[in-house]
Design a protein around this motif. Structure first.
Motif, PDB file in Angstrom:
ATOM      1  N   THR A 242       0.817  -1.216   0.000  1.00 41.35           N
ATOM      2  CA  THR A 242       0.000   0.000   0.000  1.00 41.35           C
ATOM      3  C   THR A 242       0.858   1.277   0.000  1.00 41.35           C
ATOM      4  O   THR A 242       0.445   2.300  -0.551  1.00 41.35           O
ATOM      5  N   ILE A 243       2.054   1.196   0.590  1.00 39.55           N
ATOM      6  CA  ILE A 243       2.974   2.339   0.503  1.00 39.55           C
ATOM      7  C   ILE A 243       3.447   2.520  -0.936  1.00 39.55           C
ATOM      8  O   ILE A 243       3.464   3.631  -1.479  1.00 39.55           O
ATOM      9  N   GLU A 244       3.821   1.413  -1.566  1.00 38.74           N
ATOM     10  CA  GLU A 244       4.349   1.461  -2.937  1.00 38.74           C
ATOM     11  C   GLU A 244       3.267   1.820  -3.952  1.00 38.74           C
ATOM     12  O   GLU A 244       3.480   2.659  -4.832  1.00 38.74           O
ATOM     13  N   ARG A 245       2.093   1.201  -3.827  1.00 37.67           N
ATOM     14  CA  ARG A 245       1.045   1.336  -4.853  1.00 37.67           C
ATOM     15  C   ARG A 245       0.223   2.604  -4.679  1.00 37.67           C
ATOM     16  O   ARG A 245      -0.133   3.264  -5.669  1.00 37.67           O
ATOM     17  N   PHE A 246      -0.081   2.971  -3.427  1.00 39.70           N
ATOM     18  CA  PHE A 246      -0.994   4.090  -3.183  1.00 39.70           C
ATOM     19  C   PHE A 246      -0.366   5.220  -2.367  1.00 39.70           C
ATOM     20  O   PHE A 246      -1.052   6.195  -2.056  1.00 39.70           O
ATOM     21  N   HIS A 247       0.901   5.056  -1.991  1.00 41.96           N
ATOM     22  CA  HIS A 247       1.633   6.080  -1.213  1.00 41.96           C
ATOM     23  C   HIS A 247       0.942   6.376   0.122  1.00 41.96           C
ATOM     24  O   HIS A 247       0.899   7.525   0.570  1.00 41.96           O
ATOM     25  N   TRP A 248       0.432   5.329   0.765  1.00 47.07           N
ATOM     26  CA  TRP A 248      -0.215   5.511   2.061  1.00 47.07           C
ATOM     27  C   TRP A 248       0.828   5.790   3.144  1.00 47.07           C
ATOM     28  O   TRP A 248       1.952   5.286   3.089  1.00 47.07           O
ATOM     29  N   ASN A 249       0.435   6.568   4.157  1.00 48.77           N
ATOM     30  CA  ASN A 249       1.288   6.781   5.330  1.00 48.77           C
ATOM     31  C   ASN A 249       0.835   5.847   6.448  1.00 48.77           C
ATOM     32  O   ASN A 249      -0.068   5.020   6.275  1.00 48.77           O
ATOM     33  N   GLU A 250       1.460   5.994   7.646  1.00 48.28           N
ATOM     34  CA  GLU A 250       1.132   5.101   8.758  1.00 48.28           C
ATOM     35  C   GLU A 250      -0.334   5.187   9.150  1.00 48.28           C
ATOM     36  O   GLU A 250      -0.950   4.184   9.541  1.00 48.28           O
ATOM     37  N   GLN A 251      -0.913   6.394   9.043  1.00 46.16           N
ATOM     38  CA  GLN A 251      -2.312   6.557   9.434  1.00 46.16           C
ATOM     39  C   GLN A 251      -3.244   5.754   8.524  1.00 46.16           C
ATOM     40  O   GLN A 251      -4.121   5.029   9.004  1.00 46.16           O
ATOM     41  N   TRP A 252      -3.035   5.861   7.205  1.00 44.68           N
ATOM     42  CA  TRP A 252      -3.905   5.151   6.280  1.00 44.68           C
ATOM     43  C   TRP A 252      -3.697   3.641   6.354  1.00 44.68           C
ATOM     44  O   TRP A 252      -4.645   2.860   6.206  1.00 44.68           O
ATOM     45  N   PHE A 296      -7.998 -12.336  -2.994  1.00 42.92           N
ATOM     46  CA  PHE A 296      -6.605 -12.197  -3.411  1.00 42.92           C
ATOM     47  C   PHE A 296      -6.503 -11.636  -4.827  1.00 42.92           C
ATOM     48  O   PHE A 296      -5.675 -10.754  -5.102  1.00 42.92           O
ATOM     49  N   THR A 297      -7.329 -12.163  -5.730  1.00 39.76           N
ATOM     50  CA  THR A 297      -7.276 -11.725  -7.130  1.00 39.76           C
ATOM     51  C   THR A 297      -7.637 -10.243  -7.259  1.00 39.76           C
ATOM     52  O   THR A 297      -6.984  -9.495  -7.997  1.00 39.76           O
ATOM     53  N   LEU A 298      -8.651  -9.820  -6.530  1.00 46.92           N
ATOM     54  CA  LEU A 298      -9.059  -8.411  -6.577  1.00 46.92           C
ATOM     55  C   LEU A 298      -7.966  -7.508  -6.003  1.00 46.92           C
ATOM     56  O   LEU A 298      -7.677  -6.437  -6.563  1.00 46.92           O
ATOM     57  N   PHE A 299      -7.346  -7.903  -4.902  1.00 50.20           N
ATOM     58  CA  PHE A 299      -6.249  -7.120  -4.330  1.00 50.20           C
ATOM     59  C   PHE A 299      -5.126  -6.931  -5.352  1.00 50.20           C
ATOM     60  O   PHE A 299      -4.542  -5.847  -5.467  1.00 50.20           O
ATOM     61  N   ALA A 300      -4.807  -7.995  -6.076  1.00 51.42           N
ATOM     62  CA  ALA A 300      -3.669  -7.965  -6.997  1.00 51.42           C
ATOM     63  C   ALA A 300      -3.817  -6.891  -8.060  1.00 51.42           C
ATOM     64  O   ALA A 300      -2.820  -6.284  -8.483  1.00 51.42           O
ATOM     65  N   PHE A 301      -5.057  -6.645  -8.480  1.00 50.97           N
ATOM     66  CA  PHE A 301      -5.272  -5.712  -9.589  1.00 50.97           C
ATOM     67  C   PHE A 301      -5.902  -4.392  -9.151  1.00 50.97           C
ATOM     68  O   PHE A 301      -6.342  -3.602  -9.996  1.00 50.97           O
ATOM     69  N   GLY A 305      -6.728   3.302  -4.051  1.00 50.22           N
ATOM     70  CA  GLY A 305      -6.691   2.950  -2.641  1.00 50.22           C
ATOM     71  C   GLY A 305      -8.027   2.508  -2.083  1.00 50.22           C
ATOM     72  O   GLY A 305      -8.107   1.579  -1.269  1.00 50.22           O
ATOM     73  N   TRP A 306      -9.126   3.163  -2.502  1.00 48.27           N
ATOM     74  CA  TRP A 306     -10.440   2.832  -1.962  1.00 48.27           C
ATOM     75  C   TRP A 306     -10.854   1.403  -2.310  1.00 48.27           C
ATOM     76  O   TRP A 306     -11.654   0.782  -1.596  1.00 48.27           O
ATOM     77  N   MET A 307     -10.295   0.870  -3.414  1.00 46.52           N
ATOM     78  CA  MET A 307     -10.644  -0.495  -3.813  1.00 46.52           C
ATOM     79  C   MET A 307     -10.216  -1.513  -2.767  1.00 46.52           C
ATOM     80  O   MET A 307     -10.878  -2.546  -2.583  1.00 46.52           O
ATOM     81  N   MET A 308      -9.122  -1.239  -2.074  1.00 50.20           N
ATOM     82  CA  MET A 308      -8.638  -2.191  -1.062  1.00 50.20           C
ATOM     83  C   MET A 308      -9.677  -2.376   0.039  1.00 50.20           C
ATOM     84  O   MET A 308      -9.850  -3.483   0.561  1.00 50.20           O
TER      85      MET A 308
END
Length: 403
Positions: A242-252, A296-301, A305-308
């Motif tokens: 989530t850091i790499e894909r969506f640039h989330w911080n510790e809070q998110w 798992f399949t949905l997470f992969a693609f 961020g909201w999709m997670m």
């Protein structure tokens, strides 16, 4: 269920809830602490994270059968207290760590003592009947879920005061949990159901070979092994992904894990009571595993961020499989060998925690490195989907043999 057993379930639920909350507190900040100590980027930090999990898992693999055998000899309560104390010491090592090696020392201590879920599973098996076994095992998942609601939110809050503060909070919580267990938690294994401790049966390989005495459940155990390896797609790479894909911080990251906790608590704390009655134990295993494959399949693609958050729903529904599997396996083992069974299962889980994190973090590092031929951070989740799909076919075959 008698009033005494009901109280015991409440006691073990609260103990696990506090335990899971402590674990949940530190999850959002582990990548930041690794990067702080090593000066690495996210892709490299994921590799270090995999090796830290490896250190914990290999110690747990060696010592879980020992603790399981000791719980069959001396009771569940003392082993659970040792586990809780070891976890508190681990968090203190992580809090004071001046370099990466301290993190490894802390993880090794936690791995040696790490039997809280094993002993809790055995405890529940001691006091459960055939009718309520799956439901009672669901309480472990509910404690896990609730702990991962409160824990990550607290971790996100404490991280605003510094990346190490959540570790101190987790240590305090674990030591308070030890005190709670010491003064409140009753023993579940009666003296007449205890057995002598045997080093031959307490070593990891001996413990695993002991499973051959129950051929009816070997197929389910193999399926469970694959499920646990697949689970590390989420457990070992979620924060890094989530850091790499969506640039989330510790809070998110904390918010997302808390939402996982909400969905898991709803499924295993409430929904499983109805799914077991409607589907039956066997169908609950298969349906749950198929939900995991979808998740798992949905997470992969996932591209936003909201999709997670949305995709966590089918993934959490997969949780109906775990308690059903536990219920089926424990139903084939005598009461005075439940500790040994859970110790053997924990050894297998530890083996998956040796293989899983290294496999999943290596996939993540490879597919996110600048030199990678294909940029695909979701690769670990696709591997999780494939492994879980294989476990579906194994489970169908095993359940047919059992019937």
């Amino acid at each position: 269920m008698s009033n005494t057993n009901k109280k015991a379930i409440v006691f073990i639920f609260i103990t696990l809830l506090v335990d899971c909350t402590g674990i949940g507190i530190i999850i959002p900040v582990v990548p930041s602490l690794i990067q702080q100590l090593t000066g690495s980027n996210v892709s490299e930090a994921a590799t270090y994270g995999g090796w830290l999990t490896f250190a914990y898992a290999i110690m747990q693999f060696v010592f879980s059968p020992v603790l399981g055998g000791l719980s069959d000899r001396y009771g569940r309560r003392p082993v659970l207290l040792i586990s809780l104390l070891g976890l508190g010491i681990d968090y203190l090592f992580l809090f004071f760590a001046p370099d990466l090696w301290w993190l490894f020392v802390g993880r090794i201590i936690a791995g040696i003592c790490g039997a809280s879920f094993t002993t809790a599973s055995t405890y529940i098996a001691d006091i459960s009947t055939e009718e309520n076994r799956a439901q009672n095992f669901g309480m472990i998942g509910a404690a896990f879920g609730l702990g991962f609601i409160v824990g990550p939110l607290l971790g996100s809050l404490f991280s605003s005061f510094g990346v190490r503060v959540p570790f101190l909070a987790a240590a305090a919580l674990s030591l308070l949990n030890w005190a709670y267990g010491y003064f409140i938690l009753p023993e579940s294994l009666s003296k007449e159901n205890r057995r002598p401790f045997d080093w031959k049966r307490a070593n990891p390989l001996g413990s695993l070979l002991h499973l051959k005495r129950y051929p009816a459940i070997l197929g389910l155990i193999l399926a469970m092994v694959l499920i646990y390896i697949a689970g590390h797609a989420a457990q070992s790479t979620w924060t890094f992904f989530t850091i790499e894909r969506f640039h989330w911080n510790e809070q998110w990251i904390g918010y997302s894990i808390a939402f996982v906790g909400v969905t898991v608590a709803l499924v295993q704390g409430g929904l499983i009571r109805y799914t077991t009655k409607i589907l039956g134990t066997n169908k609950s295993v298969i349906v749950g595993l198929l939900f995991y494959v979808i998740g798992f399949t949905l997470f992969a693609f996932a591209s936003q961020g909201w999709m997670m958050f949305v995709f966590m729903i089918p993934y959490a529904l997969g949780g109906i499989a775990g308690p059903a599997l536990q219920g089926l396996m424990t139903g084939h083992v005598p009461s005075n060998e439940q500790g040994e069974l859970q110790g053997a299962i924990t050894s297998l889980v530890s083996l998956t925690s040796i293989v899983g994190p290294l496999l999943m973090t290596s996939l993540f590092s490879f597919f996110t490195a600048p030199s990678s031929p294909i940029y695909f951070p979701g690769a670990p989740f696709m591997m999780g989907a494939v492994l879980t799909l294989v476990s579906v076919f194994i489970s169908v075959f095993a359940l047919k043999r059992m019937n």
